[in-house]
Design a protein around this motif. Structure first.
Motif, PDB file in Angstrom:
ATOM      1  N   TYR A  24       0.813  -1.209   0.000  1.00 14.47           N
ATOM      2  CA  TYR A  24       0.000   0.000   0.000  1.00 14.47           C
ATOM      3  C   TYR A  24       0.850   1.264   0.000  1.00 14.47           C
ATOM      4  O   TYR A  24       0.540   2.231  -0.682  1.00 14.47           O
ATOM      5  CB  TYR A  24      -0.958  -0.001   1.188  1.00 14.47           C
ATOM      6  CG  TYR A  24      -2.126  -0.925   0.961  1.00 14.47           C
ATOM      7  CD1 TYR A  24      -3.126  -0.591   0.066  1.00 14.47           C
ATOM      8  CD2 TYR A  24      -2.209  -2.144   1.605  1.00 14.47           C
ATOM      9  CE1 TYR A  24      -4.183  -1.438  -0.182  1.00 14.47           C
ATOM     10  CE2 TYR A  24      -3.267  -3.001   1.375  1.00 14.47           C
ATOM     11  CZ  TYR A  24      -4.253  -2.647   0.485  1.00 14.47           C
ATOM     12  OH  TYR A  24      -5.293  -3.492   0.230  1.00 14.47           O
ATOM     13  N   LYS A  25       1.934   1.272   0.762  1.00 12.62           N
ATOM     14  CA  LYS A  25       2.802   2.450   0.811  1.00 12.62           C
ATOM     15  C   LYS A  25       3.451   2.713  -0.542  1.00 12.62           C
ATOM     16  O   LYS A  25       3.601   3.866  -0.955  1.00 12.62           O
ATOM     17  CB  LYS A  25       3.884   2.274   1.872  1.00 12.62           C
ATOM     18  CG  LYS A  25       3.387   2.454   3.280  1.00 12.62           C
ATOM     19  CD  LYS A  25       4.552   2.329   4.235  1.00 12.62           C
ATOM     20  CE  LYS A  25       4.121   2.542   5.659  1.00 12.62           C
ATOM     21  NZ  LYS A  25       5.263   2.471   6.583  1.00 12.62           N
ATOM     22  N   ARG A  27       2.245   1.948  -3.547  1.00 15.08           N
ATOM     23  CA  ARG A  27       1.228   2.511  -4.434  1.00 15.08           C
ATOM     24  C   ARG A  27       0.980   3.978  -4.105  1.00 15.08           C
ATOM     25  O   ARG A  27       0.833   4.818  -4.997  1.00 15.08           O
ATOM     26  CB  ARG A  27      -0.077   1.727  -4.316  1.00 15.08           C
ATOM     27  CG  ARG A  27      -0.029   0.357  -4.953  1.00 15.08           C
ATOM     28  CD  ARG A  27      -1.315  -0.415  -4.690  1.00 15.08           C
ATOM     29  NE  ARG A  27      -2.479   0.328  -5.126  1.00 15.08           N
ATOM     30  CZ  ARG A  27      -3.174   0.079  -6.239  1.00 15.08           C
ATOM     31  NH1 ARG A  27      -2.799  -0.916  -7.019  1.00 15.08           N
ATOM     32  NH2 ARG A  27      -4.220   0.788  -6.563  1.00 15.08           N
ATOM     33  N   MET A  28       0.935   4.293  -2.812  1.00 16.63           N
ATOM     34  CA  MET A  28       0.699   5.658  -2.382  1.00 16.63           C
ATOM     35  C   MET A  28       1.839   6.575  -2.828  1.00 16.63           C
ATOM     36  O   MET A  28       1.608   7.654  -3.371  1.00 16.63           O
ATOM     37  CB  MET A  28       0.556   5.715  -0.861  1.00 16.63           C
ATOM     38  CG  MET A  28       0.318   7.097  -0.319  1.00 16.63           C
ATOM     39  SD  MET A  28       0.409   7.191   1.463  1.00 16.63           S
ATOM     40  CE  MET A  28       2.163   7.027   1.728  1.00 16.63           C
ATOM     41  N   SER A  30       3.932   6.192  -5.261  1.00 12.25           N
ATOM     42  CA  SER A  30       3.921   6.351  -6.714  1.00 12.25           C
ATOM     43  C   SER A  30       2.896   7.407  -7.130  1.00 12.25           C
ATOM     44  O   SER A  30       3.165   8.238  -8.004  1.00 12.25           O
ATOM     45  CB  SER A  30       3.603   5.025  -7.392  1.00 12.25           C
ATOM     46  OG  SER A  30       4.612   4.091  -7.138  1.00 12.25           O
ATOM     47  N   ALA A  31       1.722   7.367  -6.507  1.00  7.02           N
ATOM     48  CA  ALA A  31       0.680   8.343  -6.827  1.00  7.02           C
ATOM     49  C   ALA A  31       1.127   9.752  -6.445  1.00  7.02           C
ATOM     50  O   ALA A  31       0.900  10.715  -7.195  1.00  7.02           O
ATOM     51  CB  ALA A  31      -0.615   7.983  -6.109  1.00  7.02           C
ATOM     52  N   THR A  53      -6.512  10.973  -8.400  1.00  5.77           N
ATOM     53  CA  THR A  53      -6.234   9.546  -8.225  1.00  5.77           C
ATOM     54  C   THR A  53      -5.381   9.297  -6.983  1.00  5.77           C
ATOM     55  O   THR A  53      -5.462   8.217  -6.384  1.00  5.77           O
ATOM     56  CB  THR A  53      -5.527   8.955  -9.453  1.00  5.77           C
ATOM     57  OG1 THR A  53      -4.303   9.653  -9.672  1.00  5.77           O
ATOM     58  CG2 THR A  53      -6.394   9.040 -10.691  1.00  5.77           C
ATOM     59  N   ALA A  54      -4.594  10.285  -6.570  1.00 10.90           N
ATOM     60  CA  ALA A  54      -3.710  10.104  -5.421  1.00 10.90           C
ATOM     61  C   ALA A  54      -4.473  10.158  -4.102  1.00 10.90           C
ATOM     62  O   ALA A  54      -4.155   9.406  -3.170  1.00 10.90           O
ATOM     63  CB  ALA A  54      -2.613  11.154  -5.428  1.00 10.90           C
ATOM     64  N   GLU A  57      -5.979   6.925  -2.995  1.00  8.41           N
ATOM     65  CA  GLU A  57      -4.886   5.995  -2.710  1.00  8.41           C
ATOM     66  C   GLU A  57      -4.299   6.271  -1.326  1.00  8.41           C
ATOM     67  O   GLU A  57      -4.027   5.351  -0.551  1.00  8.41           O
ATOM     68  CB  GLU A  57      -3.810   6.116  -3.788  1.00  8.41           C
ATOM     69  CG  GLU A  57      -2.877   4.953  -3.859  1.00  8.41           C
ATOM     70  CD  GLU A  57      -3.563   3.678  -4.308  1.00  8.41           C
ATOM     71  OE1 GLU A  57      -3.437   2.679  -3.563  1.00  8.41           O
ATOM     72  OE2 GLU A  57      -4.210   3.638  -5.357  1.00  8.41           O
ATOM     73  N   ILE A  58      -4.128   7.545  -1.008  1.00  5.26           N
ATOM     74  CA  ILE A  58      -3.606   7.929   0.309  1.00  5.26           C
ATOM     75  C   ILE A  58      -4.606   7.547   1.397  1.00  5.26           C
ATOM     76  O   ILE A  58      -4.228   6.990   2.438  1.00  5.26           O
ATOM     77  CB  ILE A  58      -3.298   9.446   0.344  1.00  5.26           C
ATOM     78  CG1 ILE A  58      -2.167   9.762  -0.632  1.00  5.26           C
ATOM     79  CG2 ILE A  58      -2.932   9.890   1.748  1.00  5.26           C
ATOM     80  CD1 ILE A  58      -1.987  11.241  -0.918  1.00  5.26           C
ATOM     81  N   ARG A  60      -6.855   5.225   1.277  1.00  4.93           N
ATOM     82  CA  ARG A  60      -6.899   3.768   1.384  1.00  4.93           C
ATOM     83  C   ARG A  60      -5.734   3.252   2.228  1.00  4.93           C
ATOM     84  O   ARG A  60      -5.902   2.365   3.061  1.00  4.93           O
ATOM     85  CB  ARG A  60      -6.854   3.146  -0.021  1.00  4.93           C
ATOM     86  CG  ARG A  60      -7.084   1.655  -0.056  1.00  4.93           C
ATOM     87  CD  ARG A  60      -7.161   1.125  -1.485  1.00  4.93           C
ATOM     88  NE  ARG A  60      -8.183   1.795  -2.265  1.00  4.93           N
ATOM     89  CZ  ARG A  60      -7.941   2.562  -3.327  1.00  4.93           C
ATOM     90  NH1 ARG A  60      -6.697   2.744  -3.754  1.00  4.93           N
ATOM     91  NH2 ARG A  60      -8.921   3.132  -3.993  1.00  4.93           N
ATOM     92  N   THR A  61      -4.562   3.835   2.024  1.00  3.42           N
ATOM     93  CA  THR A  61      -3.387   3.427   2.796  1.00  3.42           C
ATOM     94  C   THR A  61      -3.604   3.702   4.276  1.00  3.42           C
ATOM     95  O   THR A  61      -3.250   2.883   5.125  1.00  3.42           O
ATOM     96  CB  THR A  61      -2.139   4.178   2.288  1.00  3.42           C
ATOM     97  OG1 THR A  61      -1.991   3.929   0.892  1.00  3.42           O
ATOM     98  CG2 THR A  61      -0.888   3.719   3.005  1.00  3.42           C
TER      99      THR A  61
END
Length: 86
Positions: A24-25, A27-28, A30-31, A53-54, A57-58, A60-61
Motif C-alpha cells: 500500500y505504501k 502505491r501511495m 507512486s501516486a 487519483t492520489a 490511494e492515500i 486507502r493506505t
C-alpha cells in the motif's frame, strides 16, 4: 531467533503485515510522485487529475493502517496546496 511457539507466530504475522503495508505504501508513494512531477512541470490539468487519483490511494493506505490518518490528511493537504498554487 524466536524460541517459543507464540514468538514464531508473531514473527510470521509481522512479516505478513510488513509485506501488506509495503504494497500500500508503494502505491501511495507512486501516486504522490505523479502529482509532484506534474506540479514541477507546471501542468495544472495533469496535476489535478493525478491528485484526484492520489487522494483515494492515500486514504486507502491510511484506512488499512499502513500510515496514520493524520499523516494522510497532512499529505493530501500539502499536495492540494501545491496543485492550487499553479
Amino acid at each position: 531467533m524466536a524460541n517459543t511457539k507464540q514468538a514464531r507466530k508473531r514473527v510470521r504475522q509481522n512479516e505478513e503485515r510488513r509485506q501488506h503495508n509495503k504494497h500500500y505504501k508503494s502505491r501511495m508513494r507512486s501516486a504522490i510522485k505523479k502529482v509532484e512531477t506534474a506540479v514541477r512541470q507546471g501542468d495544472k490539468q495533469s496535476a489535478q487529475q493525478a491528485l484526484e487519483t492520489a487522494v483515494p490511494e492515500i486514504d486507502r493506505t491510511a484506512s488499512k493502517g499502513a500510515i496514520h490518518r493524520n499523516a494522510a490528511a497532512r499529505t493530501v493537504s500539502r499536495l492540494t496546496r501545491k496543485v492550487q498554487g499553479l
